[in-house]
Design an enzyme around this catalytic site. Structure first.
Site, mmCIF file in Angstrom:
data_model
loop_
_atom_site.group_PDB
_atom_site.id
_atom_site.type_symbol
_atom_site.label_atom_id
_atom_site.label_comp_id
_atom_site.label_asym_id
_atom_site.label_seq_id
_atom_site.Cartn_x
_atom_site.Cartn_y
_atom_site.Cartn_z
ATOM 1 N N SER A 191 -6.074 6.080 11.519
ATOM 2 C CA SER A 191 -5.589 7.621 11.815
ATOM 3 C C SER A 191 -4.689 7.762 10.386
ATOM 4 O O SER A 191 -3.806 6.800 10.171
ATOM 5 C CB SER A 191 -4.700 7.569 13.005
ATOM 6 O OG SER A 191 -5.380 7.084 14.180
ATOM 7 N N GLU A 250 0.603 7.908 8.546
ATOM 8 C CA GLU A 250 0.437 6.555 8.934
ATOM 9 C C GLU A 250 0.426 5.345 8.065
ATOM 10 O O GLU A 250 0.887 4.475 8.036
ATOM 11 C CB GLU A 250 -0.446 6.310 10.250
ATOM 12 C CG GLU A 250 -0.213 4.972 10.841
ATOM 13 C CD GLU A 250 -1.191 4.774 12.225
ATOM 14 O OE1 GLU A 250 -1.390 5.819 12.989
ATOM 15 O OE2 GLU A 250 -2.006 3.715 12.351
ATOM 16 N N ARG A 298 4.402 2.775 15.758
ATOM 17 C CA ARG A 298 4.006 2.678 14.312
ATOM 18 C C ARG A 298 5.085 2.438 13.373
ATOM 19 O O ARG A 298 5.013 3.090 12.250
ATOM 20 C CB ARG A 298 3.297 3.690 14.093
ATOM 21 C CG ARG A 298 1.746 4.113 14.647
ATOM 22 C CD ARG A 298 0.862 2.857 14.824
ATOM 23 N NE ARG A 298 1.260 2.047 15.966
ATOM 24 C CZ ARG A 298 0.881 2.301 17.270
ATOM 25 N NH1 ARG A 298 0.270 3.362 17.657
ATOM 26 N NH2 ARG A 298 1.320 1.298 18.015
HETATM 27 C C1 LIG Z 1 -10.825 2.104 10.997
HETATM 28 C C2 LIG Z 1 -9.564 1.832 11.243
HETATM 29 C C3 LIG Z 1 -8.891 1.724 12.648
HETATM 30 C C4 LIG Z 1 -7.838 1.442 12.682
HETATM 31 N N1 LIG Z 1 -7.064 1.604 14.038
HETATM 32 C C5 LIG Z 1 -5.651 1.225 14.186
HETATM 33 C C6 LIG Z 1 -5.217 1.244 15.547
HETATM 34 O O1 LIG Z 1 -5.875 1.589 16.603
HETATM 35 N N2 LIG Z 1 -3.884 1.061 15.637
HETATM 36 C C7 LIG Z 1 -3.218 0.670 14.632
HETATM 37 O O2 LIG Z 1 -1.888 0.631 15.035
HETATM 38 N N3 LIG Z 1 -3.527 0.775 13.497
HETATM 39 C C8 LIG Z 1 -4.815 0.848 13.074
HETATM 40 N N4 LIG Z 1 -5.355 0.833 12.101
HETATM 41 C C9 LIG Z 1 -4.384 0.461 10.793
HETATM 42 C C10 LIG Z 1 -4.415 -0.939 10.372
HETATM 43 O O3 LIG Z 1 -5.808 -1.473 10.643
HETATM 44 C C11 LIG Z 1 -3.372 -1.704 10.873
HETATM 45 O O4 LIG Z 1 -2.165 -1.006 10.569
HETATM 46 C C12 LIG Z 1 -3.403 -3.235 10.260
HETATM 47 O O5 LIG Z 1 -2.333 -3.972 10.870
HETATM 48 C C13 LIG Z 1 -3.218 -3.123 8.854
HETATM 49 O O6 LIG Z 1 -3.576 -4.592 8.505
HETATM 50 P P1 LIG Z 1 -4.094 -4.906 6.982
HETATM 51 O O7 LIG Z 1 -3.941 -6.341 6.986
HETATM 52 O O8 LIG Z 1 -5.378 -4.276 6.897
HETATM 53 O O9 LIG Z 1 -2.744 -4.199 5.935
HETATM 54 P P2 LIG Z 1 -2.536 -3.750 4.779
HETATM 55 O O10 LIG Z 1 -3.269 -2.360 4.830
HETATM 56 O O11 LIG Z 1 -3.255 -4.806 3.905
HETATM 57 O O12 LIG Z 1 -1.006 -3.772 4.593
HETATM 58 C C14 LIG Z 1 -0.229 -2.839 5.268
HETATM 59 C C15 LIG Z 1 0.933 -2.900 4.833
HETATM 60 O O13 LIG Z 1 1.586 -4.228 5.282
HETATM 61 C C16 LIG Z 1 2.313 -4.973 4.240
HETATM 62 N N5 LIG Z 1 1.888 -6.123 4.433
HETATM 63 C C17 LIG Z 1 0.589 -6.768 4.718
HETATM 64 N N6 LIG Z 1 0.532 -8.173 5.042
HETATM 65 C C18 LIG Z 1 1.799 -8.144 4.957
HETATM 66 C C19 LIG Z 1 2.563 -9.516 5.524
HETATM 67 N N7 LIG Z 1 1.977 -10.612 5.582
HETATM 68 N N8 LIG Z 1 3.967 -9.542 5.328
HETATM 69 C C20 LIG Z 1 4.457 -8.275 5.208
HETATM 70 N N9 LIG Z 1 4.090 -7.274 4.907
HETATM 71 C C21 LIG Z 1 2.639 -7.234 4.831
HETATM 72 C C22 LIG Z 1 1.347 -4.270 3.173
HETATM 73 O O14 LIG Z 1 2.283 -4.456 1.707
HETATM 74 C C23 LIG Z 1 1.420 -2.832 3.255
HETATM 75 O O15 LIG Z 1 2.571 -2.047 3.254
HETATM 76 C C24 LIG Z 1 -6.620 1.167 11.637
HETATM 77 C C25 LIG Z 1 -7.271 0.916 10.516
HETATM 78 C C26 LIG Z 1 -8.656 1.481 10.354
HETATM 79 C C27 LIG Z 1 -9.109 1.571 8.792
#
Ligand SMILES: Cc1cc2nc3c(=O)[nH]c(=O)nc-3n(C[C@H](O)[C@H](O)[C@H](O)COP(=O)(O)OP(=O)(O)OC[C@H]3O[C@@H](n4cnc5c(N)ncnc54)[C@H](O)[C@@H]3O)c2cc1C
Length: 390
Positions: A247, A382, A165
């Site tokens: 999480s 996380e 992570r």
């Molecule tokens: C119901 C649920 C279940 C989940 N299950 C998991 C799981 O099983 N495993 C897991 O690993 N995660 C899980 N997550 C966490 C999350 O889905 C992941 O971390 C996902 O990759 C985040 O993507 P996002 O586009 O929503 O990120 P955002 O929340 O939009 O961004 C997250 C971070 O990344 C940065 N960021 C976003 N896009 C970019 C980019 N293009 N370049 C550089 N930085 C960037 C943002 O500034 C921020 O710091 C879960 C979340 C939820 C709500």
């Protein structure tokens, strides 16, 4: 004058104040131009994909928010074998959409990552993982706009220093993942399109097979989605337990020595040992020339080396177990708070409707302090916390 959108509208946790200066990038060139300008202005910049791993404070963000909704998946040349499928995917693509596309095309490698919300560009930030797979096993490289220079460069998976992570991006390297290059494996056109061998006991149990066995891509996807739904871990408008950031805490990693002080029923997973080094024999002899005594001595030394290595590699603990055994049960909330532990899973903090970011942070801090006083383990959040501290 229209009101600024709020992070409560832009994130899955549904908390957070206004994003006063929100820019949306819809294609690669626009993303590069918007982000380069925003970084050059010297103002703080916040990148946002699906907002599923971001929790912003109630005052919002005083700077530029770049929301990334770029689209496009292209097959690119290259690959490590005849079955390799190299893809270049725009950062704003939906991660789960990509997993579904891979399944339809009989491409194996990311099927156990079904149902993870958010964008492809954010996936390397915390090296997403679930059910025995991690992005790191298929990631080749990213195109990265470096905030410090404004230039776009290629960073390989090893440059990103992906870990559990985490990555250099999560640890503070500022810039934008513009596109992600992955290598999947093409399964033949005839017969079942087999997934990678199952590497997670709970998934194997749900499929009534052994760890290490292979079933079809479709079976893995269906089973993972149903396991995730049972824990509120897929976004579902009808499931209040999915109003979360997934999480809230990572599984803590502690020393082997410390792990021995915990109750014997606390789940623990020794971290993978490194492969033993190829040690040259000082006397120049070959293994065949060694005496039986020498072989036994080597085996003992090897065992000792492995023991020392795994002692130093550490042990991963279950954050969910620690939380439950610190007396915090599913559904728990602080008096009067609209944030609560999920009814399905102690690792998720949920917004029961109209919660503030402060209420989420207060509950998270409470969980942290209960676990710390009970077990002496500090849980780390996380999600990326913006303007919030635990
Ligand atoms: C119901 C649920 C279940 C989940 N299950 C998991 C799981 O099983 N495993 C897991 O690993 N995660 C899980 N997550 C966490 C999350 O889905 C992941 O971390 C996902 O990759 C985040 O993507 P996002 O586009 O929503 O990120 P955002 O929340 O939009 O961004 C997250 C971070 O990344 C940065 N960021 C976003 N896009 C970019 C980019 N293009 N370049 C550089 N930085 C960037 C943002 O500034 C921020 O710091 C879960 C979340 C939820 C709500």
């Amino acid at each position: 004058m229209t009101e600024a959108p709020t992070f409560a509208e832009l994130t899955t946790m549904r908390v957070g104040g206004p994003a006063a200066n929100l820019l949306t990038a819809t294609d690669e060139q626009e993303l590069i131009a918007l982000a380069a300008d925003a970084y050059a202005s010297g103002e703080p910049v916040l990148l946002l994909g699906g907002g599923s791993n971001t929790v912003v404070n109630d005052d919002g963000f005083d700077g530029t928010v770049v929301r990334i909704v770029t689209r496009g998946v292209e097959r690119v040349p290259g690959g490590s074998g005849p079955d390799a499928v190299r893809l270049r995917v725009q950062a704003g693509e939906s991660w789960d959409g990509l997993v579904a596309l891979a399944g339809r095309n009989r491409w194996a490698g990311i099927e156990a990552l079904s149902g993870i919300p958010g964008s492809v560009g954010a996936a390397p930030v915390q090296n997403i993982g679930a059910y025995g797979q991690e992005l790191s096993s298929v990631l080749v490289a990213v195109d990265f706009l470096d905030a410090a220079t404004g230039d776009v460069r290629r960073m390989t998976a090893s440059d990103l220093e992906l870990g559990y992570r985490t990555s250099v991006l999560k640890r503070g390297l500022e810039g934008v993942v513009i596109a992600v290059e992955l290598e999947l494996t093409q399964r033949p056109e005839v017969g079942a399109a087999l997934a990678e061998p199952i590497a997670y006991a709970q998934l194997a149990n749900a499929l009534a097979v052994e760890v290490g066995m292979q079933v079809s891509l479709g079976e893995i996807r269906r089973t993972v989605l149903s396991l995730r739904a049972s824990k509120g871990m897929v976004l579902d408008p009808d499931d209040p337990d999915s109003v979360s950031a997934g999480s809230f805490f990572t599984n803590p990693i502690v020393s082997m020595h410390f792990a021995r002080t915990l109750p014997s029923d606390a789940p623990r997973w020794p971290l993978a040992e490194e492969e033993p080094d190829l040690v040259a024999r000082l006397d120049g002899s070959t293994a065949e020339e060694s005496t039986a005594v020498g072989i036994l001595a080597d085996a003992a030394a090897d065992r000792e080396r492995r023991r020392t290595r795994s002692e130093s590699a550490g042990v991963k603990l279950s954050a969910a177990w620690l939380i439950e055994h610190a007396g915090i049960s599913r559904g728990f909330g602080l008096p009067g708070s609209r944030a609560a532990i999920s009814n399905k899973h102690t690792l998720a903090i949920t917004n029961r409707g109209g919660a503030s970011a402060l209420e989420v942070a207060q509950l998270a801090s409470y969980v942290q302090s209960r676990v710390q006083s009970e077990f002496g383990v500090l849980l780390h959040p996380e999600p990326v916390l913006v303007g919030l501290e635990l």
